[in-house]
Design a protein around this motif. Structure first.
Motif, PDB file in Angstrom:
ATOM      1  N   TYR A 159       0.976  -1.284   0.113  1.00  0.00           N
ATOM      2  CA  TYR A 159      -0.049   0.128   0.014  1.00  0.00           C
ATOM      3  C   TYR A 159       1.055   1.244   0.155  1.00  0.00           C
ATOM      4  O   TYR A 159       0.734   2.064  -1.019  1.00  0.00           O
ATOM      5  N   LYS A 163       1.283   4.145  -3.035  1.00  0.00           N
ATOM      6  CA  LYS A 163       0.860   5.603  -2.732  1.00  0.00           C
ATOM      7  C   LYS A 163       1.938   6.498  -3.066  1.00  0.00           C
ATOM      8  O   LYS A 163       1.806   7.647  -3.649  1.00  0.00           O
ATOM      9  N   ASN A 232       0.429  13.136   2.057  1.00  0.00           N
ATOM     10  CA  ASN A 232      -0.242  12.064   2.504  1.00  0.00           C
ATOM     11  C   ASN A 232       0.640  10.730   2.250  1.00  0.00           C
ATOM     12  O   ASN A 232       0.546   9.999   3.039  1.00  0.00           O
ATOM     13  N   PRO A 235       3.937   9.677   5.458  1.00  0.00           N
ATOM     14  CA  PRO A 235       3.921   9.009   6.756  1.00  0.00           C
ATOM     15  C   PRO A 235       3.834   7.527   6.161  1.00  0.00           C
ATOM     16  O   PRO A 235       4.485   6.826   7.027  1.00  0.00           O
ATOM     17  N   ASP A 236       3.208   6.948   5.272  1.00  0.00           N
ATOM     18  CA  ASP A 236       3.009   5.490   5.037  1.00  0.00           C
ATOM     19  C   ASP A 236       4.433   5.216   4.427  1.00  0.00           C
ATOM     20  O   ASP A 236       4.857   4.065   4.871  1.00  0.00           O
TER      21      ASP A 236
END
Lengths: 486, 636
Positions: A159, A163, A232, A235-236
């Motif tokens: 994921y 992203k 966004n 952080p991932d």
């Protein structure tokens, strides 16, 4: 020629890693380390032998044809700004290899290949003076990083990798359109088809055209930076990437965004940039406060550090759009010191994860008792990140805020409050991880020799930059002046 | 000769590095010796410098060490300056600092080696930062020290880091200081943007280039910094909590030196403050308000260190009152005497706590007079000194502030005297409850009661001597003195206002304040030596004991809302809002792809239908091209 060598050595080194790993899994990391050290030595050599002066802004400049039919050249050049960024790239790159030493056990060859390719792309971005070439390097750093996250990342790596890729790629494509528009407008005006930075600098643009083309560049760069609300992916990506990946993402990749704005957006579209300055500064201040607030609310150690990056990068954006040399020097300082301090925190987080097998700060605590040296270093970099004087980040934030103060007082005052928020989240971090009653009964090993060397290097760097920042400021002064006076 | 100046901060820095890096391999004795010796060496050098300054009557010229920041429009040197004001502070810091280091070596002897090393490293680092603060030749170097002492204060309050309550206290101290520091930082930006320099030697001669708004803005912002560091309303609540640190730390940092940094800064900037009436009024009002508020709280505290902490806040308020009414020498004088007697009080309290095995509640003490003679006598002398009884040191410094306050406005004087009465009262309440009456602790505690070792009592005695005679450097003319301190500081504090009150008025003022203090002492001793307050306070006393609920107020209007806001940002804005939008785009693409896929059904009949429909639509579009263009033009 030395610039070409630096990039080529990285690529050759990467291939060698891949090849040698077939014979011996452990050989790859040694090859990678040697490659990084050669490059680091080269850039240090340049740094000590070349002097930047107002006459000689461009220390190295190499230009050959690449695809002459379309006016694409192979143009690499280095001024003080590029040199500082290259120093940072090879310093953090060496550490990235070192911190992967025991962490990466599978497919080491391909891992180091990707690592070195990303670094080659980053180094290329910092020196490319042909927009087509720049775009090429921009993609070169993206794809291997995608693999680093997607293959060697943590549980939610797919994921995060998607992203990261989609966000960056969306920005990248906008930039490509902008580059092409600029290329055709320039050709229509001068009759010469050229992607060369110095040619394109002379393009005169209609205000509306300038605005749209600038936005194309700017979106790509502020996604990388990142600017709230386009942060966004960060952080991932930061939390799922392997330690070296987080280190390179935070330490270097984010800086390519800031570098891009300084190198391309401001010089190519000075009026258009000035027109949106207020909005950019506003978003920067929102980013500073928002990032800090979210950092405060995190429980995952790497996500926490990732959000501090969002906050710190707000200072970069704020400084860039203040349009003065003081703030701009602060921005360069911030790029370096944030790379070092946040990089160090990510490396620490990686070490903690190796020992505790968790990233949750709620389940840590009291680690100072068993890991005093790590605690002390953690404290040092926490203090750096909250901008304590005598550590590099203070100089950066001081200069940025000072410059911004002359541009816009109210926004600067709000940004200054970011320093209080950074104290709040930083101290919470230190307390949750290192202070309090100890929660781990079994003895944990403190720094190994390899880890000690890494942290010592980072610590010395951050203190040196905080106590004696002038050499760096001198190095970038002319480059920065050129951006501002445009 | 001026190379000597660099040695002053160098010794503590070296001590910090040695103790910090080698703490695992050194023994406790050596660690304590290195830590103390470093400060002693600094003290000796400071003495030499002090007499140089005193002899020549001028600042020692010091070359800048190096260029710290040289950025486009301004240049900041890493430079030191030693003049009358800083040389006096150097003596206080290194002198009192040395005594406290020696005391610490004995006080901390039960701690494990590694932690003793950490303790002395922090303590040395603190002295180093404090020296930077007072020796800096510009506001930026001062700010480096300013934040450095804040860091050390944080580290030392949280020295026992396994206790999370202490960690919270440390964090609170750091953050409240940080809020103040913002003011300082903004003032620096303001100065730099107007004058292009922050160097004292360049700023003060150029004040005429600043508009009144600039000066007021800069001085008020600087004072915000002082509010944080010197614990004034509204940023004072961290100081009482800071008592979580080891007691010698409270003595050094939270009484004698760091908290007086704000006074030093304002006194140093007197050229600016004297030009802004707004700032002066603000300083005076905040000062006297803090002095009174914290004195009321001190009356009802039962923790020996808490009483002293609120007393410190209150005394700092007096110093600011002095600064606000233009009595800069008086304020600096009070910094000095306060450093002596308050350090003594804290170290005495430490000696008591040591003897009582970490008991800090005075309700469980009593009758310690005969068990701890040296501690008792020195503590008593300090209590008399702080109460302002002549000829003890506190009398002269406090009197000077009060006299200047009277000349400025009698209201300040009346409030000041009320505060002085409360000071005398709570100090002797503390003294009587702790040292007089019957012992109220456990048998085990009584069995172990012992006077502290020499390394602790000798610093007490030295400080007691200074508390008694320290005021002699500032005996006012009206009492037949020459006020040497005034003459000494005159070249630096050039804008001091000289109050014009007659000798008879001055005698009367002194008489009243001494009498009021004496009465307060009498009441306190007679009330508490026989029947100390042992129960929980009720009624208004409870409000005071609970510190006017200011902590609760801050908690409810600032801390909790901020925490809640962070939660909302994380869960609502970030997760549902931004992340939701991003994932929503992803889901939409997936969904629409799934739907579009159905069109490719593979049935020829379907494809033909679409083809026909499309042709019809296109046909209609072309047919009405003009109309559509017109329509589009209308909307756009």
């Amino acid at each position: 020629m030395i610039l070409v060598w630096m990039i080529v050595i990285l690529l050759i080194g990467g291939l060698l890693c891949w090849l040698t790993a077939r014979a011996n899994e452990h050989a790859a990391k040694w090859v990678a380390l040697v490659t990084m050290l050669i490059d680091a030595a080269l850039i240090c050599g340049v740094c000590f032998t070349q002097r930047v002066s107002s006459i000689n802004t461009w220390i190295v400049d190499i230009k050959t044809q690449w695809i002459p039919a379309y006016g694409i050249g192979f143009h690499l050049a280095m001024d003080g700004l590029s040199m500082v960024m290259l120093l940072l790239t090879f310093f953090l790159g060496t550490l990235a290899v070192l911190c992967s030493w025991n962490e990466i056990k599978q497919r080491t060859g391909f891992y180091y290949f990707n690592l070195l390719c990303t670094l080659a792309g980053i180094a290329g971005v910092f020196v490319a003076m042909d927009l087509f070439l720049f775009y090429f390097f921009w993609e070169v750093m993206l794809v291997p990083m995608y693999f680093l996250i997607a293959i060697w990342g943590d549980t939610n790596r797919r994921y995060a990798a998607y992203k990261f890729f989609i966000f960056t790629q969306a920005g990248g494509l906008l930039m490509l359109i902008a580059i092409l528009s600029l290329y055709f407008i320039h050709a229509a005006q001068s009759g010469v088809y050229s992607y060369d930075y110095f040619d394109l600098l002379n393009t005169t643009l209609q205000p509306s055209a300038a605005r749209w083309i600038m936005m194309g560049f700017l979106v790509a760069f502020v996604i990388k930076l990142p600017m709230v609300p386009l942060h966004n992916w960060l952080p991932d990506a930061h939390s799922e990437a392997p330690t070296a990946g987080s280190l390179i993402l935070a330490g270097l990749l984010l800086k390519t965004g800031a570098y891009g704005i300084m190198r391309f957006v401001l010089p190519l579209f000075p009026q258009a940039a000035e027109a949106i300055a207020w909005w950019a500064m506003l978003l920067a201040v929102i980013g500073i406060v928002y990032g800090a607030m979210l950092a405060f609310a995190q429980t995952d150690i790497k996500r926490l550090i990732a959000y501090t990056s969002v906050s710190h990068m707000g200072f970069v954006l704020l400084g860039i759009f203040s349009f003065n040399a003081v703030a701009m020097q602060g921005v360069v300082m911030q790029m370096i010191t944030h790379g070092i301090s946040t990089g160090a925190l990510f490396v620490l987080a990686g070490m903690l994860k190796e020992r505790l097998h968790t990233r949750d700060i709620e389940s840590m605590g009291g680690l100072w008792s068993s890991l005093p040296a790590m605690g002390a270093v953690g404290m040092l970099f926490t203090m750096a990140s909250l901008g304590l004087p005598m550590l590099g980040n203070f100089i950066a934030e001081f200069l940025v805020l000072m410059g911004a103060f002359t541009a816009n007082v109210p926004l600067t005052v709000i940004a200054t409050f970011g320093l209080v928020f950074s104290a709040i989240y930083s101290l919470r971090f230190v307390q949750k991880v290192f202070l309090g009653p100890s929660t781990f009964q079994k003895p944990l090993p403190d720094f190994s020799a390899r880890e000690f060397v890494m942290m010592a290097a980072l610590s010395i760097a951050i203190v040196w930059l905080g106590v004696y920042p002038q050499p760096v400021l001198d190095m970038v002064q002319h480059a920065v002046q050129a951006v501002v006076t445009k | 000769m001026n190379k000597l100046v660099y040695l002053v901060p160098l010794f503590p820095l070296a001590g910090f590095l040695i103790n910090g890096l080698l703490r695992k391999s050194l023994s406790k004795g050596i660690i304590g010796f290195i830590g103390s010796a470093a400060i002693l060496a600094s003290f000796v050098v400071s003495l030499v410098l002090f007499f140089q300054v005193k002899g020549s009557g001028a600042a020692i010229p010091v070359e800048p060490l190096f260029t710290f920041i040289n950025a486009d429009t301004f240049k900041i040197d890493f430079a030191f300056q030693v003049d009358q004001l800083s040389s006096l502070f150097l003596l206080i810091i290194t002198g009192v600092g040395f005594l406290i280091h020696v005391y610490s070596a004995a006080y901390m002897h039960e701690e494990p080696e590694q932690h003793v090393g950490r303790y002395f490293a922090y303590l040395n680092l603190f002295v180093f930062s404090m020296l930077l603060l007072v020796m800096g030749a510009n506001y930026v170097i001062m700010f480096i020290g300013w934040e450095g002492v804040g860091l050390c204060s944080y580290l030392l309050i949280g020295y026992w880091f396994k206790n999370n309550d202490y960690n919270y206290a440390a964090k609170k101290a750091f953050i409240m200081n940080r809020i103040g520091d913002l003011g300082f930082l903004l003032a620096v930006f303001w100065l730099l943007s107007k004058l292009g320099t922050v160097s004292f030697n360049e700023v003060f001669p150029q004040v005429s280039r600043l508009t009144p708004t600039d000066i007021t803005g800069i001085t008020v912002l600087l004072f915000v910094g002082a509010m944080g560091k010197s614990a004034q309303i509204p940023l004072y609540t961290w100081l009482p909590d800071a008592m979580a640190g080891p007691t010698p730390v409270s003595a050094l940092i939270h009484a004698a030196t760091m908290v007086t940094a704000g006074i030093y800064m304002v006194a140093r900037s007197n050229a600016l403050y004297s030009l802004s009436e707004v700032a002066q009024h603000l300083v005076a009002i905040v000062g006297i308000a803090t002095a009174l508020l914290s004195a009321t709280i001190a009356i009802k505290q039962n923790d020996i260190k808490k009483v002293l902490a609120y007393s410190t806040v209150s005394q700092l308020g007096y110093m600011f009152l002095g600064l606000g009414v233009g009595a800069y020498t008086g304020a600096v004088f009070h910094v000095m005497t306060h450093a002596f007697f308050k350090a003594l009080l804290f170290l005495g309290a430490g000696s008591v706590i040591h003897a009582m095995h970490h008991e800090q509640d005075i309700r469980n003490m009593g009758g310690l007079k005969k068990h701890l003679p040296a501690t008792h006598w020195t503590f008593l002398l300090a209590c008399i000194a702080i109460s302002g009884i002549p000829p003890f040191s506190g009398f002269f410094s406090k009197d000077e502030i009060l006299a200047a306050a009277y000349a400025h406005s009698p209201v300040y004087w009346v409030l000041g005297v009320i505060g002085a009465a409360m000071t005398a009262f709570y100090m002797f309440r503390l003294y009587a409850t702790t040292f007089l009456g019957q012992f109220r602790g456990t048998h085990e505690q009584e069995h172990h009661l012992h006077e502290s070792p020499k390394a602790m009592t000798i610093p007490l005695i030295i400080l007691a001597v200074l508390s008694v005679i320290g005021g002699m450097v500032g005996v006012p003319e009206v009492l037949g003195g020459h006020h040497e301190l005034h003459a000494f500081l005159a070249p630096v504090l050039t804008t001091e206002t000289h109050h014009e009150i007659s000798h008879s008025t001055e005698y009367a003022l002194m008489g009243i304040s001494v009498a009021v203090a004496a009465v307060a002492i009498f009441i306190a001793v007679s009330k508490y030596s026989k029947k100390p307050e042992l129960g929980e306070p009720a009624g208004f006393g409870k409000v005071l004991a609970d510190k006017w609920y200011i902590d609760e107020l801050y908690n409810n209007i600032i801390v909790k809302p901020l925490g809640a806001l962070a939660g909302v940002l994380k869960n609502v804005v970030e997760k549902s809002g931004i992340d939701g939008a991003v994932n929503g785009v992803g889901r939409f693409v997936k969904y629409s792809a799934r739907q579009l896929r159905l069109l490719q059904s593979g049935q020829v009949g379907g494809y033909i239908l679409f083809m026909v429909l499309s042709i019809v639509v296109l046909f209609l579009l072309f047919w009405n091209q003009a109309m559509i263009t017109q329509f589009l033009n209308k909307i756009f």
